[in-house]
Design a protein around this motif. Structure first.
Motif, PDB file in Angstrom:
ATOM      1  N   SER A   1      72.928  14.863  15.678  1.00 36.82           N
ATOM      2  CA  SER A   1      73.191  16.070  16.455  1.00 36.82           C
ATOM      3  C   SER A   1      74.689  16.231  16.637  1.00 36.82           C
ATOM      4  O   SER A   1      75.389  15.271  16.932  1.00 36.82           O
ATOM      5  N   LEU A   2      75.148  17.437  16.438  1.00 37.06           N
ATOM      6  CA  LEU A   2      76.561  17.736  16.642  1.00 37.06           C
ATOM      7  C   LEU A   2      76.710  18.587  17.893  1.00 37.06           C
ATOM      8  O   LEU A   2      76.050  19.615  18.037  1.00 37.06           O
ATOM      9  N   PHE A   3      77.582  18.123  18.788  1.00 34.20           N
ATOM     10  CA  PHE A   3      77.806  18.833  20.037  1.00 34.20           C
ATOM     11  C   PHE A   3      79.214  19.374  20.113  1.00 34.20           C
ATOM     12  O   PHE A   3      80.159  18.756  19.625  1.00 34.20           O
ATOM     13  N   HIS A   4      79.331  20.498  20.763  1.00 27.12           N
ATOM     14  CA  HIS A   4      80.628  21.026  21.152  1.00 27.12           C
ATOM     15  C   HIS A   4      80.676  20.931  22.670  1.00 27.12           C
ATOM     16  O   HIS A   4      79.726  21.297  23.350  1.00 27.12           O
TER      17      HIS A   4
ATOM     18  N   VAL B   1      85.948  19.525  22.378  1.00 25.98           N
ATOM     19  CA  VAL B   1      85.674  18.296  21.639  1.00 25.98           C
ATOM     20  C   VAL B   1      84.368  18.434  20.877  1.00 25.98           C
ATOM     21  O   VAL B   1      83.400  19.004  21.380  1.00 25.98           O
ATOM     22  N   PHE B   2      84.369  17.949  19.647  1.00 22.67           N
ATOM     23  CA  PHE B   2      83.120  17.810  18.907  1.00 22.67           C
ATOM     24  C   PHE B   2      82.669  16.365  18.987  1.00 22.67           C
ATOM     25  O   PHE B   2      83.477  15.448  18.851  1.00 22.67           O
ATOM     26  N   MET B   3      81.409  16.163  19.206  1.00 28.16           N
ATOM     27  CA  MET B   3      80.872  14.811  19.206  1.00 28.16           C
ATOM     28  C   MET B   3      79.576  14.787  18.422  1.00 28.16           C
ATOM     29  O   MET B   3      78.787  15.725  18.495  1.00 28.16           O
ATOM     30  N   THR B   4      79.384  13.716  17.699  1.00 25.51           N
ATOM     31  CA  THR B   4      78.121  13.567  16.988  1.00 25.51           C
ATOM     32  C   THR B   4      77.312  12.449  17.627  1.00 25.51           C
ATOM     33  O   THR B   4      77.859  11.452  18.077  1.00 25.51           O
ATOM     34  N   PHE B   5      76.028  12.649  17.696  1.00 26.71           N
ATOM     35  CA  PHE B   5      75.108  11.656  18.212  1.00 26.71           C
ATOM     36  C   PHE B   5      74.131  11.310  17.100  1.00 26.71           C
ATOM     37  O   PHE B   5      73.551  12.200  16.484  1.00 26.71           O
TER      38      PHE B   5
ATOM     39  N   GLU C   1      81.079  16.093   7.197  1.00 30.83           N
ATOM     40  CA  GLU C   1      82.254  16.226   6.335  1.00 30.83           C
ATOM     41  C   GLU C   1      82.991  17.533   6.597  1.00 30.83           C
ATOM     42  O   GLU C   1      84.212  17.586   6.576  1.00 30.83           O
ATOM     43  N   ASP C   2      82.227  18.569   6.858  1.00 34.70           N
ATOM     44  CA  ASP C   2      82.845  19.854   7.177  1.00 34.70           C
ATOM     45  C   ASP C   2      83.711  19.739   8.424  1.00 34.70           C
ATOM     46  O   ASP C   2      84.801  20.298   8.511  1.00 34.70           O
ATOM     47  N   ILE C   3      83.191  19.011   9.390  1.00 33.82           N
ATOM     48  CA  ILE C   3      83.919  18.851  10.646  1.00 33.82           C
ATOM     49  C   ILE C   3      85.215  18.078  10.408  1.00 33.82           C
ATOM     50  O   ILE C   3      86.261  18.395  10.948  1.00 33.82           O
ATOM     51  N   LEU C   4      85.125  17.056   9.565  1.00 32.13           N
ATOM     52  CA  LEU C   4      86.330  16.293   9.251  1.00 32.13           C
ATOM     53  C   LEU C   4      87.343  17.162   8.533  1.00 32.13           C
ATOM     54  O   LEU C   4      88.540  17.099   8.786  1.00 32.13           O
ATOM     55  N   GLU C   5      86.854  17.992   7.618  1.00 29.13           N
ATOM     56  CA  GLU C   5      87.734  18.921   6.912  1.00 29.13           C
ATOM     57  C   GLU C   5      88.392  19.883   7.893  1.00 29.13           C
ATOM     58  O   GLU C   5      89.574  20.171   7.816  1.00 29.13           O
TER      59      GLU C   5
END
Ligand SMILES: [Zn+2]
Length: 96
Positions: free
Chosen positions: A33-36, A46-50, A84-88
């Motif tokens: 899950s990706l959170f904003h 902040v973006f966080m992944t769970f 990967e998109d988020i890292l980009e």
């Protein structure tokens, strides 16, 4: 949602705790899950992944962004977001 909050760390900038109301799921795929999240104290985004694993919930490092939730929705509509998109995106923001 409060499950996620339990595993979520404090704001990386000002160390404030996030509130449930500040969290928004932007993407969910399988166990990831990706959170904003918006920090109410310092206004950082902040973006966080769970990642839900066998041992429980694992959180990934938050990624600072200056995108608002509204901006991100526009961005999100164009295609499916992957880690990967988020890292980009993060790299792109750093280049500014
Ligand atoms: Zn903060």
């Amino acid at each position: 949602m409060s499950d996620y909050l339990k595993f979520m760390g404090p704001c990386p900038i000002c160390n404030s705790r996030f509130n449930e109301a500040d969290l928004e799921i932007v993407s969910q795929a399988g166990n990831v899950s990706l959170f904003h999240a918006d920090c109410i104290s310092c206004k950082s985004s902040v973006f966080m992944t769970f990642v839900k694993g066998e041992a429980g919930m694992v959180t990934n490092v938050g990624i600072l962004t200056d995108l608002t939730k509204k901006d991100f929705r526009t961005f999100n509509n164009s295609k499916v977001i992957t880690a990967e998109d988020i890292l980009e995106l993060h790299k792109a923001l750093k280049r500014k």
